[in-house]
Design a protein around this motif. Structure first.
Motif, PDB file in Angstrom:
ATOM      1  N   PHE A 292       5.651  29.621 -12.342  1.00  0.00           N
ATOM      2  CA  PHE A 292       5.981  29.333 -13.948  1.00  0.00           C
ATOM      3  C   PHE A 292       4.990  28.304 -14.233  1.00  0.00           C
ATOM      4  N   ALA A 293       3.932  28.295 -13.893  1.00  0.00           N
ATOM      5  CA  ALA A 293       2.799  26.816 -13.617  1.00  0.00           C
ATOM      6  C   ALA A 293       1.893  28.388 -14.164  1.00  0.00           C
ATOM      7  N   VAL A 294       1.959  28.969 -14.192  1.00  0.00           N
ATOM      8  CA  VAL A 294       0.902  30.068 -13.982  1.00  0.00           C
ATOM      9  C   VAL A 294       0.776  31.217 -14.269  1.00  0.00           C
ATOM     10  N   GLN A 295       2.335  31.823 -14.610  1.00  0.00           N
ATOM     11  CA  GLN A 295       3.069  32.242 -15.455  1.00  0.00           C
ATOM     12  C   GLN A 295       3.150  33.520 -15.162  1.00  0.00           C
ATOM     13  N   ARG A 296       2.097  33.906 -13.820  1.00  0.00           N
ATOM     14  CA  ARG A 296       2.268  35.376 -13.388  1.00  0.00           C
ATOM     15  C   ARG A 296       2.572  35.135 -12.119  1.00  0.00           C
ATOM     16  N   ARG A 297       3.034  36.354 -11.267  1.00  0.00           N
ATOM     17  CA  ARG A 297       3.323  36.951  -9.746  1.00  0.00           C
ATOM     18  C   ARG A 297       1.991  36.505  -9.249  1.00  0.00           C
ATOM     19  N   LEU A 298       1.861  35.544  -7.840  1.00  0.00           N
ATOM     20  CA  LEU A 298       1.182  35.307  -7.090  1.00  0.00           C
ATOM     21  C   LEU A 298       1.157  36.757  -5.518  1.00  0.00           C
ATOM     22  N   TYR A 299       0.208  36.125  -5.200  1.00  0.00           N
ATOM     23  CA  TYR A 299      -0.211  36.799  -3.698  1.00  0.00           C
ATOM     24  C   TYR A 299      -0.097  35.642  -2.877  1.00  0.00           C
ATOM     25  N   GLU A 300       0.411  35.046  -2.050  1.00  0.00           N
ATOM     26  CA  GLU A 300       0.730  34.431  -1.361  1.00  0.00           C
ATOM     27  C   GLU A 300       0.725  34.389   0.586  1.00  0.00           C
ATOM     28  N   PHE A 301       0.659  33.544   1.110  1.00  0.00           N
ATOM     29  CA  PHE A 301       1.000  33.349   2.595  1.00  0.00           C
ATOM     30  C   PHE A 301       2.502  32.328   2.457  1.00  0.00           C
ATOM     31  N   PRO A 302       3.484  33.033   2.930  1.00  0.00           N
ATOM     32  CA  PRO A 302       5.075  32.044   2.560  1.00  0.00           C
ATOM     33  C   PRO A 302       4.272  30.325   3.623  1.00  0.00           C
ATOM     34  N   ALA A 303       4.731  30.061   2.939  1.00  0.00           N
ATOM     35  CA  ALA A 303       4.783  28.095   3.334  1.00  0.00           C
ATOM     36  C   ALA A 303       5.824  27.355   2.151  1.00  0.00           C
ATOM     37  N   GLY A 304       5.693  26.339   2.215  1.00  0.00           N
ATOM     38  CA  GLY A 304       7.294  24.928   1.917  1.00  0.00           C
ATOM     39  C   GLY A 304       6.695  23.897   2.193  1.00  0.00           C
ATOM     40  N   THR A 305       7.547  23.329   1.463  1.00  0.00           N
ATOM     41  CA  THR A 305       6.979  21.560   1.296  1.00  0.00           C
ATOM     42  C   THR A 305       7.559  20.765   2.413  1.00  0.00           C
ATOM     43  N   VAL A 306       6.828  19.887   3.393  1.00  0.00           N
ATOM     44  CA  VAL A 306       7.181  19.460   4.445  1.00  0.00           C
ATOM     45  C   VAL A 306       8.275  18.398   3.713  1.00  0.00           C
ATOM     46  N   GLU A 307       9.802  18.406   4.479  1.00  0.00           N
ATOM     47  CA  GLU A 307      10.901  17.251   3.673  1.00  0.00           C
ATOM     48  C   GLU A 307      10.442  16.278   5.062  1.00  0.00           C
ATOM     49  N   LEU A 308      10.935  15.475   4.135  1.00  0.00           N
ATOM     50  CA  LEU A 308      11.171  13.891   4.945  1.00  0.00           C
ATOM     51  C   LEU A 308      11.435  14.196   6.882  1.00  0.00           C
ATOM     52  N   GLY A 309      10.630  13.607   7.363  1.00  0.00           N
ATOM     53  CA  GLY A 309      10.707  13.202   8.846  1.00  0.00           C
ATOM     54  C   GLY A 309      10.468  14.860   9.467  1.00  0.00           C
ATOM     55  N   GLU A 310      10.447  15.902   8.713  1.00  0.00           N
ATOM     56  CA  GLU A 310       9.759  16.993   9.429  1.00  0.00           C
ATOM     57  C   GLU A 310       9.053  17.515   9.985  1.00  0.00           C
ATOM     58  N   ASP A 311       8.052  18.297  10.425  1.00  0.00           N
ATOM     59  CA  ASP A 311       7.145  18.319  11.672  1.00  0.00           C
ATOM     60  C   ASP A 311       7.095  19.594  10.721  1.00  0.00           C
ATOM     61  N   PRO A 312       5.324  19.535  10.480  1.00  0.00           N
ATOM     62  CA  PRO A 312       4.906  20.435   9.910  1.00  0.00           C
ATOM     63  C   PRO A 312       5.050  22.578  10.190  1.00  0.00           C
ATOM     64  N   LEU A 313       5.696  22.934  11.731  1.00  0.00           N
ATOM     65  CA  LEU A 313       5.657  23.746  12.066  1.00  0.00           C
ATOM     66  C   LEU A 313       6.993  24.245  11.829  1.00  0.00           C
ATOM     67  N   GLU A 314       7.280  23.117  12.035  1.00  0.00           N
ATOM     68  CA  GLU A 314       9.523  22.916  11.512  1.00  0.00           C
ATOM     69  C   GLU A 314      10.002  23.625  10.347  1.00  0.00           C
ATOM     70  N   THR A 315       8.431  23.585   9.308  1.00  0.00           N
ATOM     71  CA  THR A 315       8.825  23.956   7.582  1.00  0.00           C
ATOM     72  C   THR A 315       8.198  24.979   8.242  1.00  0.00           C
ATOM     73  N   VAL A 316       7.469  25.352   8.576  1.00  0.00           N
ATOM     74  CA  VAL A 316       6.754  27.143   8.428  1.00  0.00           C
ATOM     75  C   VAL A 316       7.570  27.781   9.065  1.00  0.00           C
ATOM     76  N   GLN A 317       8.735  27.038   9.922  1.00  0.00           N
ATOM     77  CA  GLN A 317       9.577  28.500  10.964  1.00  0.00           C
ATOM     78  C   GLN A 317      10.130  28.794  10.084  1.00  0.00           C
ATOM     79  N   ARG A 318      10.942  27.543   9.370  1.00  0.00           N
ATOM     80  CA  ARG A 318      12.174  27.943   8.724  1.00  0.00           C
ATOM     81  C   ARG A 318      11.855  28.877   7.160  1.00  0.00           C
ATOM     82  N   GLU A 319      10.041  28.480   6.447  1.00  0.00           N
ATOM     83  CA  GLU A 319       9.905  28.557   5.094  1.00  0.00           C
ATOM     84  C   GLU A 319       9.724  30.153   5.478  1.00  0.00           C
TER      85      GLU A 319
END
Length: 183
Positions: free
Chosen positions: A67-94
Motif C-alpha cells: 500500500f505504501a508504494v501503491q503497487r505490487r512488488l516482486y520480493e523474496f518471502p520475508a516477515g517480521t521477527v516476532e518477540l523471542g523468535e529466532d530469525p530462522l524460525e521467522t523465514v521458515q514460517r513465512e
C-alpha cells in the motif's frame, strides 16, 4: 546485529506512536561529535528474508501488493521477527505461509540495515535450497495479497537491472546469494 558501538547521549525521548509492527520516536541527542538536536527513529524488531531455490534451480518470489508504494512488488518471502523468535524460525514460517514451499537446507547469507538513516531495522537473509511445495500449506495472513512466482537466477538479475524488482531487501539479499546461485 550489534548496535550501539558509538552511542549518542540521550537528552530526551518521546514515543510518538506505538504500532503493531514498529514504534516511532523522536530523540533529543548529543552525538559523538557533540552536535545536538532532534532525530526521528523507527524502532523495528527486525525482519527475516529467504531466497528459496527449488530442486530445478528456480527462485521462489512473491508478487505482493504494498500500500505504501501503491503497487505490487516482486520480493523474496520475508516477515517480521516476532518477540523471542529466532530469525530462522521467522523465514521458515513465512516461506510456507507466503509461497507454500519449505526446505530442509538453510544457510544464513548475512544481515544488514534496511534504512539506517531513520530506522534500526535489521534484515536477516537466508538461502533455502532444494525447496519443495508443502502438502498442506498454512493459511496466508488475512491482509496479504500474494502470488507465488518462479524465476531463474538470470531472470531475477535481469528483472533487477530492468527495475522490475525494486525491493531493496530482495536486491541486497540476491547480491549476497549471487555467488552461490551462479557457481
Amino acid at each position: 546485529m550489534r548496535l550501539g558501538s558509538e552511542p549518542p547521549q540521550l537528552l530526551k525521548q518521546r514515543l510518538l506512536y506505538k504500532g503493531r509492527k514498529f514504534n516511532f520516536e523522536v530523540n533529543n541527542l548529543r552525538l559523538p561529535n557533540k552536535a545536538e538536536g532532534d532525530w526521528e527513529c523507527i524502532r523495528h524488531p527486525g525482519g527475516a528474508l529467504v531466497i528459496p531455490v527449488t530442486t530445478d534451480g528456480k527462485l521462489v518470489l512473491v508478487k505482493q501488493y504494498r500500500f505504501a508504494v501503491q503497487r505490487r512488488l516482486y520480493e523474496f518471502p520475508a516477515g517480521t521477527v516476532e518477540l523471542g523468535e529466532d530469525p530462522l524460525e521467522t523465514v521458515q514460517r513465512e516461506v510456507q505461509e507466503e509461497t507454500s514451499y519449505t526446505s530442509e537446507n538453510w544457510k544464513k547469507l548475512g544481515e544488514f540495515f534496511l534504512a539506517p538513516g531513520y530506522s534500526d531495522e535489521v534484515i536477516y537473509a537466508f538461502l533455502a535450497t532444494e525447496a519443495t511445495p508443502v502438502e498442506n500449506p498454512p493459511d496466508q495472513d488475512e491482509d496479504e495479497d500474494i502470488e507465488t512466482v518462479l524465476m531463474t537466477p538470470q531472470e531475477v538479475e535481469s528483472a533487477i537491472y530492468a527495475g522490475d524488482i525494486a525491493d531493496s531487501k530482495s536486491i541486497s539479499s540476491f547480491l549476497l546469494a549471487r555467488p552461490l546461485l551462479f557457481d
